[in-house]
Design a protein around this motif. Structure first.
Motif, PDB file in Angstrom:
ATOM      1  N   ILE A 203       2.778  10.902  -6.319  1.00 32.06           N
ATOM      2  CA  ILE A 203       3.814  10.430  -7.232  1.00 32.06           C
ATOM      3  C   ILE A 203       4.807   9.623  -6.399  1.00 32.06           C
ATOM      4  O   ILE A 203       5.339  10.123  -5.402  1.00 32.06           O
ATOM      5  CB  ILE A 203       4.548  11.605  -7.909  1.00 32.06           C
ATOM      6  N   ALA A 204       5.045   8.372  -6.809  1.00 30.55           N
ATOM      7  CA  ALA A 204       5.938   7.500  -6.048  1.00 30.55           C
ATOM      8  C   ALA A 204       6.185   6.237  -6.854  1.00 30.55           C
ATOM      9  O   ALA A 204       5.462   5.951  -7.819  1.00 30.55           O
ATOM     10  CB  ALA A 204       5.317   7.147  -4.690  1.00 30.55           C
ATOM     11  N   PRO A 205       7.222   5.461  -6.489  1.00 27.40           N
ATOM     12  CA  PRO A 205       7.329   4.126  -7.075  1.00 27.40           C
ATOM     13  C   PRO A 205       6.010   3.387  -6.873  1.00 27.40           C
ATOM     14  O   PRO A 205       5.349   3.547  -5.825  1.00 27.40           O
ATOM     15  CB  PRO A 205       8.460   3.484  -6.271  1.00 27.40           C
ATOM     16  N   ARG A 206       5.589   2.590  -7.843  1.00 24.94           N
ATOM     17  CA  ARG A 206       4.237   2.015  -7.846  1.00 24.94           C
ATOM     18  C   ARG A 206       3.927   1.268  -6.556  1.00 24.94           C
ATOM     19  O   ARG A 206       2.821   1.366  -6.025  1.00 24.94           O
ATOM     20  CB  ARG A 206       4.072   1.089  -9.058  1.00 24.94           C
ATOM     21  N   GLU A 207       4.920   0.548  -6.019  1.00 24.11           N
ATOM     22  CA  GLU A 207       4.646  -0.240  -4.813  1.00 24.11           C
ATOM     23  C   GLU A 207       4.431   0.628  -3.586  1.00 24.11           C
ATOM     24  O   GLU A 207       3.934   0.148  -2.552  1.00 24.11           O
ATOM     25  CB  GLU A 207       5.790  -1.237  -4.559  1.00 24.11           C
ATOM     26  N   LEU A 208       4.767   1.922  -3.663  1.00 24.65           N
ATOM     27  CA  LEU A 208       4.590   2.829  -2.530  1.00 24.65           C
ATOM     28  C   LEU A 208       3.382   3.738  -2.684  1.00 24.65           C
ATOM     29  O   LEU A 208       3.118   4.578  -1.823  1.00 24.65           O
ATOM     30  CB  LEU A 208       5.852   3.690  -2.348  1.00 24.65           C
ATOM     31  N   LEU A 209       2.630   3.583  -3.758  1.00 22.37           N
ATOM     32  CA  LEU A 209       1.425   4.396  -3.939  1.00 22.37           C
ATOM     33  C   LEU A 209       0.349   3.933  -2.965  1.00 22.37           C
ATOM     34  O   LEU A 209       0.271   2.755  -2.612  1.00 22.37           O
ATOM     35  CB  LEU A 209       0.934   4.288  -5.378  1.00 22.37           C
ATOM     36  N   PRO A 210      -0.518   4.837  -2.526  1.00 22.83           N
ATOM     37  CA  PRO A 210      -1.475   4.504  -1.461  1.00 22.83           C
ATOM     38  C   PRO A 210      -2.610   3.603  -1.928  1.00 22.83           C
ATOM     39  O   PRO A 210      -2.854   3.451  -3.128  1.00 22.83           O
ATOM     40  CB  PRO A 210      -2.005   5.881  -1.041  1.00 22.83           C
ATOM     41  N   ASN A 211      -3.295   3.024  -0.977  1.00 26.54           N
ATOM     42  CA  ASN A 211      -4.466   2.185  -1.227  1.00 26.54           C
ATOM     43  C   ASN A 211      -5.576   3.029  -1.852  1.00 26.54           C
ATOM     44  O   ASN A 211      -6.013   4.037  -1.295  1.00 26.54           O
ATOM     45  CB  ASN A 211      -4.950   1.575   0.096  1.00 26.54           C
ATOM     46  N   ARG A 212      -6.043   2.593  -3.030  1.00 28.21           N
ATOM     47  CA  ARG A 212      -6.994   3.418  -3.787  1.00 28.21           C
ATOM     48  C   ARG A 212      -8.364   3.511  -3.106  1.00 28.21           C
ATOM     49  O   ARG A 212      -9.000   4.564  -3.134  1.00 28.21           O
ATOM     50  CB  ARG A 212      -7.161   2.874  -5.205  1.00 28.21           C
ATOM     51  N   GLU A 213      -8.810   2.414  -2.534  1.00 30.12           N
ATOM     52  CA  GLU A 213     -10.131   2.448  -1.888  1.00 30.12           C
ATOM     53  C   GLU A 213     -10.123   3.392  -0.693  1.00 30.12           C
ATOM     54  O   GLU A 213     -11.113   4.083  -0.418  1.00 30.12           O
ATOM     55  CB  GLU A 213     -10.535   1.030  -1.451  1.00 30.12           C
ATOM     56  N   TRP A 214      -9.007   3.439   0.017  1.00 27.58           N
ATOM     57  CA  TRP A 214      -8.899   4.355   1.158  1.00 27.58           C
ATOM     58  C   TRP A 214      -8.971   5.809   0.687  1.00 27.58           C
ATOM     59  O   TRP A 214      -9.680   6.630   1.274  1.00 27.58           O
ATOM     60  CB  TRP A 214      -7.590   4.108   1.908  1.00 27.58           C
ATOM     61  N   ILE A 215      -8.245   6.149  -0.376  1.00 27.13           N
ATOM     62  CA  ILE A 215      -8.317   7.527  -0.879  1.00 27.13           C
ATOM     63  C   ILE A 215      -9.748   7.863  -1.282  1.00 27.13           C
ATOM     64  O   ILE A 215     -10.281   8.922  -0.938  1.00 27.13           O
ATOM     65  CB  ILE A 215      -7.391   7.737  -2.101  1.00 27.13           C
ATOM     66  N   ALA A 216     -10.402   6.959  -2.025  1.00 31.33           N
ATOM     67  CA  ALA A 216     -11.773   7.214  -2.480  1.00 31.33           C
ATOM     68  C   ALA A 216     -12.700   7.461  -1.300  1.00 31.33           C
ATOM     69  O   ALA A 216     -13.604   8.301  -1.373  1.00 31.33           O
ATOM     70  CB  ALA A 216     -12.267   6.044  -3.318  1.00 31.33           C
ATOM     71  N   SER A 217     -12.463   6.758  -0.187  1.00 31.68           N
ATOM     72  CA  SER A 217     -13.339   6.921   0.987  1.00 31.68           C
ATOM     73  C   SER A 217     -13.219   8.311   1.599  1.00 31.68           C
ATOM     74  O   SER A 217     -14.178   8.820   2.193  1.00 31.68           O
ATOM     75  CB  SER A 217     -13.012   5.855   2.035  1.00 31.68           C
TER      76      SER A 217
ATOM     77  N   ARG B 219      -6.307  14.549   7.737  1.00 29.91           N
ATOM     78  CA  ARG B 219      -5.439  15.466   6.982  1.00 29.91           C
ATOM     79  C   ARG B 219      -3.980  15.007   7.071  1.00 29.91           C
ATOM     80  O   ARG B 219      -3.231  15.069   6.087  1.00 29.91           O
ATOM     81  CB  ARG B 219      -5.589  16.892   7.511  1.00 29.91           C
ATOM     82  N   MET B 220      -3.567  14.545   8.252  1.00 27.43           N
ATOM     83  CA  MET B 220      -2.211  14.027   8.392  1.00 27.43           C
ATOM     84  C   MET B 220      -2.021  12.767   7.556  1.00 27.43           C
ATOM     85  O   MET B 220      -0.980  12.570   6.924  1.00 27.43           O
ATOM     86  CB  MET B 220      -1.920  13.744   9.860  1.00 27.43           C
ATOM     87  N   ALA B 221      -3.056  11.929   7.524  1.00 28.48           N
ATOM     88  CA  ALA B 221      -2.972  10.681   6.763  1.00 28.48           C
ATOM     89  C   ALA B 221      -2.852  10.964   5.267  1.00 28.48           C
ATOM     90  O   ALA B 221      -2.167  10.237   4.542  1.00 28.48           O
ATOM     91  CB  ALA B 221      -4.193   9.817   7.043  1.00 28.48           C
ATOM     92  N   ILE B 222      -3.526  12.025   4.813  1.00 26.34           N
ATOM     93  CA  ILE B 222      -3.445  12.379   3.389  1.00 26.34           C
ATOM     94  C   ILE B 222      -2.003  12.645   2.999  1.00 26.34           C
ATOM     95  O   ILE B 222      -1.517  12.162   1.965  1.00 26.34           O
ATOM     96  CB  ILE B 222      -4.321  13.619   3.098  1.00 26.34           C
ATOM     97  N   LEU B 223      -1.305  13.390   3.822  1.00 27.29           N
ATOM     98  CA  LEU B 223       0.092  13.688   3.518  1.00 27.29           C
ATOM     99  C   LEU B 223       0.966  12.438   3.637  1.00 27.29           C
ATOM    100  O   LEU B 223       1.908  12.244   2.873  1.00 27.29           O
ATOM    101  CB  LEU B 223       0.618  14.771   4.439  1.00 27.29           C
ATOM    102  N   ALA B 224       0.635  11.577   4.593  1.00 26.59           N
ATOM    103  CA  ALA B 224       1.422  10.352   4.761  1.00 26.59           C
ATOM    104  C   ALA B 224       1.159   9.352   3.638  1.00 26.59           C
ATOM    105  O   ALA B 224       1.993   8.481   3.351  1.00 26.59           O
ATOM    106  CB  ALA B 224       1.103   9.717   6.112  1.00 26.59           C
ATOM    107  N   GLY B 225      -0.003   9.471   3.032  1.00 19.92           N
ATOM    108  CA  GLY B 225      -0.350   8.537   1.962  1.00 19.92           C
ATOM    109  C   GLY B 225      -0.833   7.207   2.476  1.00 19.92           C
ATOM    110  O   GLY B 225      -0.849   6.219   1.738  1.00 19.92           O
ATOM    111  N   ALA B 226      -1.247   7.173   3.736  1.00 17.53           N
ATOM    112  CA  ALA B 226      -1.746   5.937   4.330  1.00 17.53           C
ATOM    113  C   ALA B 226      -2.516   6.283   5.591  1.00 17.53           C
ATOM    114  O   ALA B 226      -2.209   7.278   6.266  1.00 17.53           O
ATOM    115  CB  ALA B 226      -0.590   4.997   4.672  1.00 17.53           C
ATOM    116  N   PRO B 227      -3.533   5.523   5.944  1.00 14.96           N
ATOM    117  CA  PRO B 227      -4.262   5.783   7.178  1.00 14.96           C
ATOM    118  C   PRO B 227      -3.346   5.610   8.391  1.00 14.96           C
ATOM    119  O   PRO B 227      -2.483   4.726   8.403  1.00 14.96           O
ATOM    120  CB  PRO B 227      -5.388   4.744   7.166  1.00 14.96           C
ATOM    121  N   LEU B 228      -3.529   6.473   9.388  1.00 20.17           N
ATOM    122  CA  LEU B 228      -2.698   6.400  10.584  1.00 20.17           C
ATOM    123  C   LEU B 228      -3.204   5.312  11.512  1.00 20.17           C
ATOM    124  O   LEU B 228      -4.406   5.104  11.658  1.00 20.17           O
ATOM    125  CB  LEU B 228      -2.704   7.749  11.297  1.00 20.17           C
ATOM    126  N   GLY B 229      -2.283   4.617  12.156  1.00 17.64           N
ATOM    127  CA  GLY B 229      -2.660   3.563  13.093  1.00 17.64           C
ATOM    128  C   GLY B 229      -3.018   2.282  12.367  1.00 17.64           C
ATOM    129  O   GLY B 229      -2.885   2.146  11.154  1.00 17.64           O
TER     130      GLY B 229
END
Length: 947
Positions: A848-862, A874-884
């Motif tokens: 849940i976030a402002p739309r522009e801050l929601l994570p990349n959908r293809e990355w979540i699906a992967s 697991r850390m990236a899941i909480l961050a909502g974005a891949p690390l690095g």
């Protein structure tokens, strides 16, 4: 219960041992040949699908929908057993119980209320054999013509126009004509997206012939305009005025084929008189909303080019003046004699895989089988004698819209719906809901257990799907192809023809429906086409049957007798096929007078099917759409298909590949209109019409003209909270064809304000009853939900947790401490992230976030594809974005090769690419079906502007 009456079909029992099967694609009317092979090279499916190079329709090409067919195979969401349904509860029953109930109820209803108190509503998805048996049963044995089809919604205007002009429902030409033409006019057709394989054939022809002129006539600037020399963005509904203006221009500039018109047509003077109302091209351009220079360039080019083919589709047919539009186009070809010759003619492009086959067997409520007519007593007698039926319908039945109006009014007491979803696809769709809710008895045959329509069934029957069905289909160029089974039937699913035949037997008609294999039905269908048909015996008129497409010359002067008439539709050469011969039947275009010899073009000798052998000019008068834009409803709604989806997504919605290109419904509108009505790009908005509402996200693509909006047709109550466009569409129909006005409904728009937005992924279905707006698509390993709510959430974490735990399996994992609950919260920013992990595998997550801050959908699906996530994941899941550092491919452009927008843009900029072919060579995008080539060309143009 697993018991079932013995199945008469043995051909299916060991089908899955075959290593390769040649069959036909189940999507659009192009009719592509498909080879299916068993494979062990895929992690997600057991079959590999490729185009058949030798098939005349596609010559090896497949679009992304056809290429992704293997992803749709399986039993997920399937209806597997007969069921009774009442008060929201379902009961699995025996086939014998279901069939007994249907037969008993239909028989009692007819006895009490008459034959016209029952109805069938069928589909262009049926095979010809299913279609034939259904029409024979209803019209010849029940004695009513109340059997209509969803093909009423897409091509009935073309049928009516053909019959008025030619005397028979005929598409004169073939796909080869697009390669032979010097001018191609595409009217009301986004061919690039709706018929991609044919579009690629046209694009290739244009590459080979630089002089080939392509004209696109469409209110929208679609992907098809990518190859257009002229685009006329006419105002919706003005086609008749446009082509009447063209006819007058042709007359004024002496483009008439005098010999052809004099010898082979009637009615020119009346048509010209009406066309003269649009002699003023300046006034015509203003009426149609196009530039005068472009209008006259089109008229001039048409007049001076001999080899012109005019393809028309839904933008012409789906109109309150659809039949007149068709005839206004045909008039121009008759006037110039450009018909029945290579590279020229009018060409109706069909939307469904077997809408043409349905027309052959009399699938519409105003037709009889084998191109014969209900209102012709001689032809009614002929069909009844052939069927040896106790009676035959003598009056036209109810067409789709009026049929469901009769259901709601109580005049129709029992209805059997097959392979279609009218609660979504019909106009004024909420009226269809009311009708089925009030109907005494509803039977639904389908492959999908839960659709918007199955919810209203009293009896559900499990049908066979693609890969399980065995029979024939006919495409837009009259090519009959086999759909062959390569899978065993799942559960107790059975063919539709079998279910109808079983009911017919129970109603006392067993002798006429004693079929054991579809080849027997096809043989009867072929024999009826040749029965008392003058065209069956050309040799008696001094012409060899081996002359194929010129056979009709033999009967150019033949007049109908009491028992015989002339019909081009004739399968004499396919009568008496053995089962092995039927199984091996190659693709053939009718008419077929000698075995395995089809006919590429008809009307080649200028012999038409009217009794005098002449074509008819039809005088047509322009009338604006019945419902005009107003102060309360100032915008005109247009609806249609998108590139990677089909109908109501019961099949394409299963394929992860097809959900990524356009993952949610949208409202496309002009940016100035958005500003005028206070609507923002990428925000949600609600559309209202007099008949219903929907909510979708707004885009301003730049493809729309002022005053118009476009919404796709595909989303249902199963895939979105409120996006059934059929609920908005007005129920006005063409007075001749009965086809609805899908392309022009007055609407208004307003912002749909929400307090929060989010996205969730889950391996289990979530309960979304408390979410104001949502959409759903299938990814490779999880369901994806776009979410938005109108209520303020005081405790975001509790609301999100309740949503994720709405499925009992997820709730049990968490409550029994079998799962890890991961969460991150920033209440001041309105951000909340949560995930459920079991043994380092992600089960569900929500952001849940402002739309522009929601994570990349293809990355979540992967992440859901991985069997085990690393600590970094697991850390990236909480961050909502891949690390690095990571490469964001961007929104999907090429579905075939999974290539995103950013990947293509980077390649263009870094390597200086200037053509789609160079992009394909670099990143593969556009290298398979070619549907994304127009988008690639747009990206190249964008980069050129930047530089």
């Amino acid at each position: 219960m697993n018991s079932i009456v013995s199945k008469p079909i043995t051909v299916h029992q060991t089908l899955d041992t075959a290593q390769s099967t040649h069959t036909t694609c189940p999507y659009c009317g192009v009719g592509c040949g498909v080879e299916v092979r068993k494979t062990k090279n895929s992690l997600t499916h057991d079959h590999q699908v490729n185009g058949i190079a030798s098939h005349p329709a596609n010559q090896g090409r497949l679009c992304v929908k056809g290429s992704s067919l293997a992803e749709t195979i399986g039993t997920k969401r399937r209806l597997l057993f007969p069921q009774f349904q009442a008060n929201g509860q379902t009961e699995q029953v025996l086939w014998s119980q279901a069939l007994d109930k249907i037969a008993t109820t239909f028989k009692a209803t007819i006895e009490q209320h008459g034959a016209d108190s029952v109805a069938f509503y069928v589909s262009g998805q049926l095979l010809t054999e299913d279609y034939y048996v259904a029409n024979k049963f209803v019209k010849g044995f029940l004695g009513t013509a109340n059997i209509d089809t969803n093909s009423r919604l897409c091509m009935s205007s073309a049928v009516a126009g053909h019959k008025r002009a030619f005397g028979e429902d005929i598409v004169p030409g073939c796909y080869e004509d697009f390669e032979l033409a010097d001018m191609i006019v595409l009217v009301g057709s986004n061919t690039a997206w709706c018929h991609p394989v044919l579009f690629q054939r046209i694009a290739k022809a244009k590459e080979s012939n630089p002089n080939l002129c392509v004209v696109v006539i469409d209110p929208r600037h679609t992907a098809t305009c990518d190859i257009a020399d002229i685009h006329l963005p006419l105002l919706s509904g003005t086609d008749v005025a446009l082509f009447n203006g063209l006819l007058h221009w042709l007359h004024q500039h002496e483009a008439q084929d005098h010999q052809f018109v004099t010898a082979h047509t009637q009615g020119l003077s009346d048509a010209l008189k009406q066309a003269g109302e649009h002699r003023d091209t300046r006034a015509l351009a203003e009426l149609c909303g196009v530039q005068l220079q472009s209008l006259e360039a089109f008229f001039d080019k048409f007049a001076k080019t001999e080899k012109v083919i005019t393809l028309f589709s839904m933008g012409v047919n789906q109109s309150s003046q659809g039949t007149d539009k068709v005839n206004s186009i045909i008039n121009c070809h008759l006037y110039t004699g450009r018909i029945g010759k290579p590279g020229m003619g009018p060409f109706s492009m069909t939307g469904q895989p077997n809408a043409m086959g349905g027309r052959e067997v009399g699938g519409l409520a105003n037709m009889l089988a084998a191109h014969m007519e209900l209102n012709n007593p001689v032809q009614r007698d002929r069909v009844q004698r052939f069927w040896q039926s106790p009676l035959i319908a003598s009056e036209n039945g109810l067409k789709a819209v009026e049929l469901f109006e009769a259901v709601e009014a109580g005049r129709i007491k029992a209805i059997w719906i097959m392979a279609t979803n009218p609660v979504v696809s019909l106009p004024n769709a909420d009226q269809v809901k009311r009708a089925l809710s009030n109907c005494d008895f509803v039977v639904v045959s389908d492959i999908t257990a839960k659709t918007d329509t199955t919810a209203y069934a009293d009896v559900l029957l499990p049908a066979l799907g693609w890969g399980e069905k065995d029979g024939t289909v006919t495409n837009s160029e009259r090519c009959i192809s086999r759909q062959r089974a390569f899978l065993n039937p799942p559960g107790e699913a059975m063919p539709d023809w079998w279910a109808i035949s079983q009911v017919a037997k129970r109603m006392g008609f067993g002798a006429a429906f004693d079929y054991h294999h579809p080849s027997e039905i096809f043989d009867e269908h072929a024999r009826l086409s040749a029965f008392e048909n003058v065209s069956s015996d050309p040799e008696t008129h001094g012409v060899s049957a081996a002359q194929g497409e010129n056979f009709a010359r033999a009967v150019a002067d033949q007049k109908s007798t009491t028992n015989f008439d002339f019909r081009y539709f004739n399968l004499k050469g396919l009568c008496g096929l053995s089962k092995p011969a039927y199984d091996a039947l190659p693709p053939l275009q009718w008419p077929v007078l000698t075995p395995y010899q089809g006919t590429s073009r008809v009307l080649t000798n200028n012999r038409f099917s009217h009794p005098d052998g002449k074509a008819r000019f039809i005088s047509v008068k322009y009338e604006p759409p019945r419902n005009k834009a107003s102060r309360d409803y100032p915008l005109a709604l247009n609806s249609g298909r998108i590139r990677d989806q089909w109908h109501t997504m019961t099949r394409t919605g299963l394929a992860p590949t097809l959900g990524s290109h356009i993952p949610e419904p949208f409202i496309d509108m002009h940016p100035n209109d958005a500003l005028l009505f206070g609507i923002k790009q990428n925000e949600l908005a609600r559309l209202h019409s007099q008949w219903g509402t929907l909510v979708a996200r707004v885009q301003c693509s730049g493809n729309m003209r002022r005053g118009q909006v476009f919404v796709p047709i595909h989303w249902t109550a199963q895939t979105a909270s409120d996006a059934r466009v059929g609920a908005l569409v007005n129920p006005v129909v063409d007075p001749i064809s009965g086809e609805p006005e899908f392309k022009h409904t007055p609407v208004r728009i307003e912002p749909f304000h929400v307090q929060w937005q989010g996205v969730a992924y889950s391996r289990y279905a979530l309960n979304l009853e408390q979410v104001a707006w949502w959409t759903h698509i299938q990814t490779q390993a999880a369901s994806r939900y776009e979410l938005a709510g109108r209520q303020k959430i005081n405790t975001v974490s509790e609301h999100s947790k309740a949503l994720l735990l709405s499925h009992p399996a997820l709730a049990e994992m968490v409550h029994n401490n079998q799962a890890d609950w991961l969460e991150y919260s920033d209440h001041s920013s309105g951000i909340y992230h949560a995930a459920i992990m079991v043994d380092s595998q992600i089960q569900a997550c929500i952001y849940i976030a402002p739309r522009e801050l929601l994570p990349n959908r293809e990355w979540i699906a992967s992440l859901f594809v991985k069997s085990r996530l690393s600590s970094r994941d697991r850390m990236a899941i909480l961050a909502g974005a891949p690390l690095g550092s990571t490469n964001d491919a961007g929104p999907l452009v090429c579905s075939c090769f999974k290539v995103g927008k950013n990947t293509i843009l980077n390649a263009i900029r870094e390597k200086g690419l200037t053509t789609p072919k160079e992009v394909t060579a670099c990143v593969k995008a556009g290298g398979n079906c070619g549907s994304c080539v127009p988008e690639i060309r747009t990206l190249i143009a964008t980069c050129l502007v930047e530089s």
